[in-house]
Design a protein around this motif. Sequence first.
Motif, PDB file in Angstrom:
ATOM      1  N   SER A  38      22.737  -4.299   2.314  1.00 32.68           N
ATOM      2  CA  SER A  38      21.382  -3.856   1.995  1.00 32.68           C
ATOM      3  C   SER A  38      21.082  -4.165   0.539  1.00 32.68           C
ATOM      4  O   SER A  38      21.964  -4.063  -0.319  1.00 32.68           O
ATOM      5  N   VAL A  83      18.356  -2.844  -2.172  1.00 27.79           N
ATOM      6  CA  VAL A  83      17.341  -1.825  -2.424  1.00 27.79           C
ATOM      7  C   VAL A  83      16.724  -2.078  -3.797  1.00 27.79           C
ATOM      8  O   VAL A  83      17.449  -2.317  -4.768  1.00 27.79           O
ATOM      9  N   ARG A 104       9.317 -10.384   1.547  1.00 26.84           N
ATOM     10  CA  ARG A 104       9.916 -10.658   2.859  1.00 26.84           C
ATOM     11  C   ARG A 104       9.378 -11.960   3.451  1.00 26.84           C
ATOM     12  O   ARG A 104      10.138 -12.732   4.056  1.00 26.84           O
ATOM     13  N   GLU A 125      15.293  -8.714   6.469  1.00 18.25           N
ATOM     14  CA  GLU A 125      15.527  -7.405   7.078  1.00 18.25           C
ATOM     15  C   GLU A 125      16.446  -6.531   6.225  1.00 18.25           C
ATOM     16  O   GLU A 125      16.603  -5.339   6.510  1.00 18.25           O
ATOM     17  N   ARG A 126      17.045  -7.100   5.214  1.00 16.90           N
ATOM     18  CA  ARG A 126      17.980  -6.333   4.380  1.00 16.90           C
ATOM     19  C   ARG A 126      17.307  -5.662   3.189  1.00 16.90           C
ATOM     20  O   ARG A 126      17.903  -4.814   2.537  1.00 16.90           O
ATOM     21  N   THR A 168       7.736  -2.248  -8.332  1.00 15.89           N
ATOM     22  CA  THR A 168       7.724  -1.783  -6.944  1.00 15.89           C
ATOM     23  C   THR A 168       6.618  -0.764  -6.696  1.00 15.89           C
ATOM     24  O   THR A 168       6.352  -0.409  -5.546  1.00 15.89           O
ATOM     25  N   GLU A 171       3.962  -1.616  -0.525  1.00 17.88           N
ATOM     26  CA  GLU A 171       4.183  -2.397   0.683  1.00 17.88           C
ATOM     27  C   GLU A 171       3.652  -3.828   0.604  1.00 17.88           C
ATOM     28  O   GLU A 171       4.310  -4.753   1.107  1.00 17.88           O
ATOM     29  N   SER A 226      21.054   5.898   0.656  1.00 17.14           N
ATOM     30  CA  SER A 226      20.937   4.944   1.762  1.00 17.14           C
ATOM     31  C   SER A 226      21.618   5.399   3.034  1.00 17.14           C
ATOM     32  O   SER A 226      21.255   4.968   4.128  1.00 17.14           O
ATOM     33  N   SER A 232      14.474  -3.534   0.878  1.00 20.69           N
ATOM     34  CA  SER A 232      13.577  -2.372   0.956  1.00 20.69           C
ATOM     35  C   SER A 232      13.267  -1.895  -0.450  1.00 20.69           C
ATOM     36  O   SER A 232      13.970  -2.221  -1.408  1.00 20.69           O
ATOM     37  N   PHE A 233      12.179  -1.135  -0.581  1.00 18.14           N
ATOM     38  CA  PHE A 233      11.826  -0.465  -1.827  1.00 18.14           C
ATOM     39  C   PHE A 233      12.195   1.009  -1.701  1.00 18.14           C
ATOM     40  O   PHE A 233      12.025   1.605  -0.635  1.00 18.14           O
ATOM     41  N   LEU A 245       6.279  -5.839  -1.179  1.00 20.00           N
ATOM     42  CA  LEU A 245       7.493  -5.921  -0.358  1.00 20.00           C
ATOM     43  C   LEU A 245       7.302  -6.927   0.769  1.00 20.00           C
ATOM     44  O   LEU A 245       8.183  -7.756   1.039  1.00 20.00           O
ATOM     45  N   GLU A 246       6.158  -6.881   1.440  1.00 17.76           N
ATOM     46  CA  GLU A 246       5.912  -7.818   2.542  1.00 17.76           C
ATOM     47  C   GLU A 246       5.795  -9.248   2.045  1.00 17.76           C
ATOM     48  O   GLU A 246       6.205 -10.195   2.729  1.00 17.76           O
TER      49      GLU A 246
END
Length: 310
Positions: A236, A238, A255, A275-276, A244, A248, A119, A278-279, A251-252
């Motif tokens: 963060s 992750v 979010r 915003e924190r 996963t 995307e 990261s 992610s994949f 993930l979206e």
Amino acid sequence: MRLGVDIGGTKTAAVVLGDDGEVLTTATAPSGRGAVDVVAQATRIARLAMAEVGGPGAITAAGACIPGLVDPAAGTVRHAVNLEVEHLDLARDLGAALGLVVSVENDVKSAALGAHHLSGLGAARTLAYLNLGTGLAAAVVHAGEVVRGVDGVAGEIGHLPFGGDVVCACGQTGCLETTASGTALLRMWPEAAAHDWDLVGAAARGDSAAVLAAASLCGGVALAVQVLVLASGAQSVVMSGGLTAMGEPLLEAIRAELRIRAASSPFLGSLALAERVSFLPAGVPVAAIGAARLTTPEVETATGGAAWRS
């Protein structure tokens, strides 16, 4: 250089990290079954990776991770059921086979270390790692070290009861894992494989079962993210694991669920949870990278971290 070995339920991966944390070489093969075969396969794969960088003599530190109940101090693992291992002194047996001192950790906690390394957050920051696989598991890395808690259970948020009537494998009812995991998804949407696991796409096309499964899954993952941030203060979160691979779109969708929650709560809005998250990129051997960093962790700068060379 550092050696890391990730003994997974289906495959074993080995990596060698250079002085700057860059992945120099990797090797993978199917995992063994039973204590003797698990060690033999891990030894073979580790030797393949080390041969690319000059052999065991070039390695200054080594670590290995494995599913199950791991005691890092003793170097042992119990109840690694997918590997048909009831008890294994992994540090002793793998160390003897390789001629190296080997540190040992649980696979999810090791993956969290690897994610923190990749990261670039720096040792002073906090990262939460969420594994979305057959089950739901998490770990937190703070100040460059895994937060273990009593008996190493810190991060086991998959068994946090949140509601519902589904009995979890742990014996409780309504655990978070019963809505946010691969097992939960297959229960809610049995047609997943027939649709190439395109849950979000199927939901968008009007598949009613997929719509309900997507809402439940994304809601559960969003709750897991919220719990991790509130409990650990992670900058963060992750995520990695089998789910996963949906990429995307998933993930979206997660979010979007976090933004919906934030819209009705100024408190959640101030945390900017969407915003924190992610994949991790597919194919990165994050647990093996973490295993390589189990010994003498380095203090990195806020912009530091590993470079991934494919």
